[in-house]
Design a protein around this motif. Sequence first.
Motif, mmCIF file in Angstrom:
data_model
loop_
_atom_site.group_PDB
_atom_site.id
_atom_site.type_symbol
_atom_site.label_atom_id
_atom_site.label_comp_id
_atom_site.label_asym_id
_atom_site.label_seq_id
_atom_site.Cartn_x
_atom_site.Cartn_y
_atom_site.Cartn_z
ATOM 1 N N VAL A 19 -43.530 141.240 49.114
ATOM 2 C CA VAL A 19 -42.283 140.514 48.846
ATOM 3 C C VAL A 19 -41.813 139.684 50.040
ATOM 4 C CG1 VAL A 19 -41.509 142.151 47.094
ATOM 5 C CG2 VAL A 19 -40.939 142.551 49.509
ATOM 6 N N PHE A 20 -42.535 139.717 51.158
ATOM 7 C CA PHE A 20 -42.101 139.010 52.353
ATOM 8 C C PHE A 20 -42.877 137.707 52.540
ATOM 9 C CE2 PHE A 20 -41.047 143.461 53.227
ATOM 10 C CZ PHE A 20 -39.724 143.343 53.644
ATOM 11 N N SER A 21 -42.165 136.657 52.921
ATOM 12 C CA SER A 21 -42.797 135.351 53.157
ATOM 13 C C SER A 21 -43.655 135.398 54.418
ATOM 14 C CB SER A 21 -41.730 134.263 53.297
ATOM 15 O OG SER A 21 -40.953 134.165 52.129
ATOM 16 N N ASP A 22 -44.755 134.668 54.393
ATOM 17 C CA ASP A 22 -45.682 134.613 55.520
ATOM 18 C C ASP A 22 -45.212 133.542 56.511
ATOM 19 O OD1 ASP A 22 -47.767 134.572 57.285
ATOM 20 O OD2 ASP A 22 -49.338 134.387 55.775
ATOM 21 N N PRO A 23 -44.798 133.920 57.728
ATOM 22 C CA PRO A 23 -44.361 132.914 58.703
ATOM 23 C C PRO A 23 -45.507 132.072 59.258
ATOM 24 C CG PRO A 23 -43.545 135.116 59.244
ATOM 25 C CD PRO A 23 -44.632 135.276 58.232
ATOM 26 N N TRP A 24 -46.738 132.553 59.109
ATOM 27 C CA TRP A 24 -47.903 131.858 59.644
ATOM 28 C C TRP A 24 -48.943 131.692 58.534
ATOM 29 C CZ3 TRP A 24 -45.950 136.465 61.598
ATOM 30 C CH2 TRP A 24 -45.088 136.328 62.695
ATOM 31 N N PRO A 25 -48.634 130.895 57.517
ATOM 32 C CA PRO A 25 -49.543 130.781 56.365
ATOM 33 C C PRO A 25 -50.837 130.057 56.721
ATOM 34 C CG PRO A 25 -47.778 129.164 56.207
ATOM 35 C CD PRO A 25 -47.448 130.032 57.386
ATOM 36 N N ASN A 26 -51.871 130.374 55.974
ATOM 37 C CA ASN A 26 -53.146 129.691 56.112
ATOM 38 C C ASN A 26 -53.002 128.273 55.584
ATOM 39 O OD1 ASN A 26 -55.823 128.779 55.976
ATOM 40 N ND2 ASN A 26 -56.577 130.866 55.662
ATOM 41 N N PRO A 85 -49.429 133.370 49.828
ATOM 42 C CA PRO A 85 -49.093 134.617 49.127
ATOM 43 C C PRO A 85 -48.082 135.433 49.918
ATOM 44 C CG PRO A 85 -51.236 134.786 50.189
ATOM 45 C CD PRO A 85 -50.802 133.369 50.356
ATOM 46 N N LYS A 86 -47.313 136.218 49.204
ATOM 47 C CA LYS A 86 -46.335 137.096 49.843
ATOM 48 C C LYS A 86 -47.057 138.268 50.521
ATOM 49 C CE LYS A 86 -42.358 135.194 48.465
ATOM 50 N NZ LYS A 86 -41.207 134.853 49.331
ATOM 51 N N LEU A 87 -46.379 138.880 51.492
ATOM 52 C CA LEU A 87 -46.957 139.957 52.277
ATOM 53 C C LEU A 87 -46.175 141.256 52.089
ATOM 54 C CD1 LEU A 87 -47.421 138.063 55.679
ATOM 55 C CD2 LEU A 87 -49.098 138.294 53.829
ATOM 56 N N THR A 88 -46.850 142.379 52.263
ATOM 57 C CA THR A 88 -46.152 143.662 52.371
ATOM 58 C C THR A 88 -45.568 143.757 53.778
ATOM 59 O OG1 THR A 88 -48.100 144.841 53.191
ATOM 60 C CG2 THR A 88 -47.813 144.708 50.795
#
Length: 397
Positions: free
Chosen positions: A37-44, A51-54
């Motif tokens: 449910v957490f946004s990725d501050p360093w997305p690919n 995608p969201k992260l745990t």
Amino acid sequence: MSSRRLVPIKRGEGEPLTRADLQYDFLHRVFSDRQPVFSDPWPNSIDSIAPKLTFHELYIKALLNSTKTTKAFRDKLIESDTFAEDFAMIALLVNVGRINTTMSFFPEMKTTIRSYHPVPALQRTSGNLQDAPRIKHILKSVPLESETNGPSHLPADILSRLSSGHVPPTTVTNLIFVLANHSPTIGQLYLADNVDFIDLFMRADLSSASRANAFLWLCFNYLEGPSLDSEDDYGNDVVVNPFGDSSKDGKLSFMHLTAEEAALENTDPPDELERAEKLMEHRSNLLQGLPSKAKDKTTPTANDSVADDHSDTIGLGGEEIVLIPKGKRKRENPPTSKISRNATKHQKSAGDKMAKSRKSKGKAAENVTEHSQDPSSPSRMFPFAWLVEVDHLDNIM
């Protein structure tokens, strides 16, 4: 205005940190949650929609993106999921101040300004857990591209950035530093039963599950969006917090445990007790093998976790930097030549030549000195620093 409570774990040199010290069941609940449910501050950059992260993935990714994490240590975190989780758990305790910067977790540690402690529950691999100053250095050096003016230091500033469209508004490590520094305020705003933020890491009379949910709820609230009590009043754009709801006076409530129920949590299994004994024995053997002088003044050797870490007196390659204290240098002049009255003519002639040679060298040195005092002189612009004068060293705290 709030003040931070001083709540570090207190243990003597060589004493292990037990599951009760760590509140391991709480940590396990936090890192075992599998809700992405957490946004990725360093997305690919390849992914059009990141995608969201745990929380587990988010926190470890923060450690991987720290500017103070070396390539060797980053590779170790990537190679071993078990070690990455163990290190992330100990880092979270440093993050909130439960582990202060006097603690070290590798048995080869030799400095007298810190104490060694086995952590059997978090030493399931051969990976090096390092020491608290280096861990804190890593946590403090996690960048976020949108924080052009530096990280926020107030909970209200983080929420303000969030409302202006910055998602996430800060890094998870900085958020936890901020929440810990404003522990009473966070408790008054969100937590029932007179619980402060730091109590989530300490209160054994509250169930680990309810404390873990409250912690994750706060992280989501500040990183993704404030959870609102009534969806009907705010249309379809409301952010629903997946980690529970405020069911008591608008605040998060907890499950209280009896003394018997609390004793069932955070119990040390036999294999960890045995591991602690082996680690303490290993530490004792290392100390017995050290020379007496080395016991009084030595330096740590595990410096592969933090890039450009100048704590203690460790060089970038692991060597010890020898420092020359100010005022301790002595000028060594060449011995003067004395010629006796009974010296032969040849000896006197040789002595005269030596005296003339020293005199000419002295004049040349004066010319060099005058030249070096000229601001435009290359020697003035690029001085040779053969000796280092040090007044004092500051430890990373």
